[in-house]
Design a protein around this motif. Sequence first.
Motif, PDB file in Angstrom:
ATOM      1  N   THR A 122     -24.567  11.333  -3.294  1.00  0.00           N
ATOM      2  CA  THR A 122     -24.058  12.544  -2.663  1.00  0.00           C
ATOM      3  C   THR A 122     -22.892  13.096  -3.470  1.00  0.00           C
ATOM      4  O   THR A 122     -22.414  12.480  -4.421  1.00  0.00           O
ATOM      5  N   ASP A 123     -22.429  14.266  -3.071  1.00  0.00           N
ATOM      6  CA  ASP A 123     -21.167  14.752  -3.599  1.00  0.00           C
ATOM      7  C   ASP A 123     -20.079  13.747  -3.204  1.00  0.00           C
ATOM      8  O   ASP A 123     -20.208  13.056  -2.187  1.00  0.00           O
ATOM      9  N   PRO A 124     -19.013  13.646  -3.980  1.00  0.00           N
ATOM     10  CA  PRO A 124     -17.997  12.627  -3.674  1.00  0.00           C
ATOM     11  C   PRO A 124     -17.299  12.877  -2.347  1.00  0.00           C
ATOM     12  O   PRO A 124     -17.071  14.017  -1.951  1.00  0.00           O
ATOM     13  N   TYR A 125     -16.968  11.777  -1.672  1.00  0.00           N
ATOM     14  CA  TYR A 125     -16.181  11.864  -0.445  1.00  0.00           C
ATOM     15  C   TYR A 125     -14.792  11.283  -0.645  1.00  0.00           C
ATOM     16  O   TYR A 125     -13.984  11.243   0.284  1.00  0.00           O
ATOM     17  N   TYR A 126     -14.498  10.852  -1.866  1.00  0.00           N
ATOM     18  CA  TYR A 126     -13.189  10.271  -2.157  1.00  0.00           C
ATOM     19  C   TYR A 126     -13.012  10.246  -3.667  1.00  0.00           C
ATOM     20  O   TYR A 126     -13.983  10.092  -4.415  1.00  0.00           O
ATOM     21  N   LEU A 127     -11.780  10.445  -4.122  1.00  0.00           N
ATOM     22  CA  LEU A 127     -11.447  10.323  -5.537  1.00  0.00           C
ATOM     23  C   LEU A 127     -10.543   9.105  -5.680  1.00  0.00           C
ATOM     24  O   LEU A 127      -9.423   9.099  -5.170  1.00  0.00           O
ATOM     25  N   GLU A 128     -11.053   8.087  -6.363  1.00  0.00           N
ATOM     26  CA  GLU A 128     -10.394   6.787  -6.360  1.00  0.00           C
ATOM     27  C   GLU A 128      -9.407   6.626  -7.512  1.00  0.00           C
ATOM     28  O   GLU A 128      -9.724   6.881  -8.672  1.00  0.00           O
ATOM     29  N   ASP A 129      -8.205   6.184  -7.171  1.00  0.00           N
ATOM     30  CA  ASP A 129      -7.223   5.753  -8.153  1.00  0.00           C
ATOM     31  C   ASP A 129      -7.200   4.228  -8.177  1.00  0.00           C
ATOM     32  O   ASP A 129      -7.727   3.571  -7.273  1.00  0.00           O
ATOM     33  N   LEU A 241     -32.600  14.332   3.086  1.00  0.00           N
ATOM     34  CA  LEU A 241     -31.414  13.660   3.611  1.00  0.00           C
ATOM     35  C   LEU A 241     -30.239  13.853   2.666  1.00  0.00           C
ATOM     36  O   LEU A 241     -29.113  14.117   3.103  1.00  0.00           O
ATOM     37  N   HIS A 242     -30.487  13.722   1.386  1.00  0.00           N
ATOM     38  CA  HIS A 242     -29.441  13.923   0.382  1.00  0.00           C
ATOM     39  C   HIS A 242     -28.817  15.306   0.529  1.00  0.00           C
ATOM     40  O   HIS A 242     -27.588  15.462   0.543  1.00  0.00           O
ATOM     41  N   GLU A 243     -29.664  16.315   0.688  1.00  0.00           N
ATOM     42  CA  GLU A 243     -29.178  17.686   0.845  1.00  0.00           C
ATOM     43  C   GLU A 243     -28.412  17.856   2.151  1.00  0.00           C
ATOM     44  O   GLU A 243     -27.353  18.504   2.192  1.00  0.00           O
ATOM     45  N   ALA A 244     -28.926  17.259   3.233  1.00  0.00           N
ATOM     46  CA  ALA A 244     -28.272  17.392   4.535  1.00  0.00           C
ATOM     47  C   ALA A 244     -26.886  16.758   4.529  1.00  0.00           C
ATOM     48  O   ALA A 244     -25.925  17.319   5.084  1.00  0.00           O
ATOM     49  N   LEU A 245     -26.757  15.592   3.906  1.00  0.00           N
ATOM     50  CA  LEU A 245     -25.452  14.923   3.855  1.00  0.00           C
ATOM     51  C   LEU A 245     -24.460  15.725   3.018  1.00  0.00           C
ATOM     52  O   LEU A 245     -23.278  15.831   3.377  1.00  0.00           O
ATOM     53  N   ASN A 246     -24.925  16.296   1.917  1.00  0.00           N
ATOM     54  CA  ASN A 246     -24.031  17.121   1.102  1.00  0.00           C
ATOM     55  C   ASN A 246     -23.554  18.346   1.875  1.00  0.00           C
ATOM     56  O   ASN A 246     -22.378  18.728   1.802  1.00  0.00           O
ATOM     57  N   GLU A 247     -24.458  18.963   2.625  1.00  0.00           N
ATOM     58  CA  GLU A 247     -24.070  20.122   3.434  1.00  0.00           C
ATOM     59  C   GLU A 247     -23.056  19.714   4.499  1.00  0.00           C
ATOM     60  O   GLU A 247     -22.079  20.433   4.761  1.00  0.00           O
ATOM     61  N   ALA A 248     -23.280  18.557   5.109  1.00  0.00           N
ATOM     62  CA  ALA A 248     -22.362  18.083   6.143  1.00  0.00           C
ATOM     63  C   ALA A 248     -20.990  17.773   5.558  1.00  0.00           C
ATOM     64  O   ALA A 248     -19.957  18.127   6.145  1.00  0.00           O
ATOM     65  N   LEU A 249     -20.951  17.124   4.394  1.00  0.00           N
ATOM     66  CA  LEU A 249     -19.669  16.801   3.757  1.00  0.00           C
ATOM     67  C   LEU A 249     -18.899  18.069   3.408  1.00  0.00           C
ATOM     68  O   LEU A 249     -17.682  18.154   3.624  1.00  0.00           O
ATOM     69  N   ALA A 250     -19.600  19.066   2.879  1.00  0.00           N
ATOM     70  CA  ALA A 250     -18.946  20.332   2.536  1.00  0.00           C
ATOM     71  C   ALA A 250     -18.379  21.002   3.781  1.00  0.00           C
ATOM     72  O   ALA A 250     -17.259  21.543   3.763  1.00  0.00           O
ATOM     73  N   GLY A 251     -19.128  20.957   4.872  1.00  0.00           N
ATOM     74  CA  GLY A 251     -18.649  21.541   6.114  1.00  0.00           C
ATOM     75  C   GLY A 251     -17.435  20.822   6.663  1.00  0.00           C
ATOM     76  O   GLY A 251     -16.506  21.448   7.199  1.00  0.00           O
ATOM     77  N   MET A 252     -17.404  19.505   6.518  1.00  0.00           N
ATOM     78  CA  MET A 252     -16.271  18.715   7.001  1.00  0.00           C
ATOM     79  C   MET A 252     -15.002  19.025   6.217  1.00  0.00           C
ATOM     80  O   MET A 252     -13.905  19.064   6.778  1.00  0.00           O
ATOM     81  N   VAL A 253     -15.150  19.243   4.914  1.00  0.00           N
ATOM     82  CA  VAL A 253     -13.993  19.620   4.100  1.00  0.00           C
ATOM     83  C   VAL A 253     -13.506  21.007   4.498  1.00  0.00           C
ATOM     84  O   VAL A 253     -12.303  21.245   4.667  1.00  0.00           O
ATOM     85  N   ALA A 254     -14.447  21.924   4.691  1.00  0.00           N
ATOM     86  CA  ALA A 254     -14.096  23.317   4.978  1.00  0.00           C
ATOM     87  C   ALA A 254     -13.394  23.479   6.321  1.00  0.00           C
ATOM     88  O   ALA A 254     -12.461  24.286   6.451  1.00  0.00           O
ATOM     89  N   ASP A 255     -13.817  22.717   7.348  1.00  0.00           N
ATOM     90  CA  ASP A 255     -13.238  22.928   8.680  1.00  0.00           C
ATOM     91  C   ASP A 255     -12.102  21.963   9.019  1.00  0.00           C
ATOM     92  O   ASP A 255     -11.579  21.977  10.132  1.00  0.00           O
ATOM     93  N   GLY A 256     -11.708  21.113   8.067  1.00  0.00           N
ATOM     94  CA  GLY A 256     -10.566  20.232   8.278  1.00  0.00           C
ATOM     95  C   GLY A 256     -10.897  18.867   8.850  1.00  0.00           C
ATOM     96  O   GLY A 256     -10.009  18.009   8.960  1.00  0.00           O
TER      97      GLY A 256
END
Length: 275
Positions: A122-129, A241-256
Amino acid sequence: MVALSGGAVKTVAGDGILTVDFRTDFAALPYSNTTGDTAIGFEVDILSEAATRSELVMEPAESLGEFSPAALHHLWLAEKGDVDVVAQGLFPGLYAYLEAYADDEQFRGIDAARAQSPALFTDPYYLEDFGFAVNVELHPEIRSLADLEAGMTVATYEDAAADLWVVENLVPNGIDVSRVTNGSVLSPLSAAALAGNVVGVIHSLPVIEVLAADIPEIEIVDVIDADVPVAFAVDPSNESLHEALNEALAGMVADGTYQTIYDRWFTNPAGSVVP
């Protein structure tokens, strides 16, 4: 075999169930862990919300809490379609790691041919240090990465993003690397505390913070601003499913919603938040 779910998105189990494999064999909050039989953590909350937005109900795989030796072995579950998603703090560069180190005797000979049917990330959900932790009682002279000298040894977790970073950035300068098997009873930090030949550990910052908190003589003396993308691995036969999860992650970022979940589990700088 992918079965039709109750909604438009297909899943392995069908009936609207999203089957997820979490890494829960060591206490590495805030990624994922267990309380009794319940999965908890940042990944759990992110994926549960993404599932809900995809009209699915997330359920941990039956392997919840069982020991597994390496992230790549968990990834295999998605590649085979045994689970819908693997949530293990995985980075898409795992396949490059596999290709580079499959012949390493420490790597248990995982077959590089598996990458012919790679999981979908999926698109990343975290940027790891990464954190650099040192046993300051054994090595008080090491206060930052700049204090490392040729011939010294640092420990990393096998098949982790930090291992690749060490190989690319420290090994050329004469620093040796000691790889510790993921899920080992002795974490790299406790191994460093017990073995004077390892001057410190480089690993995921949020994980190393948790482990260091229980060992008074261990201090995180440096932070590596790596921004390595961390993503969920999805069954390669399930593009919907891959597409649906990416859409959901983008929406979660956009709405806080993403930020709310992040703040629940992390105290790291905002640089680790997906923009």
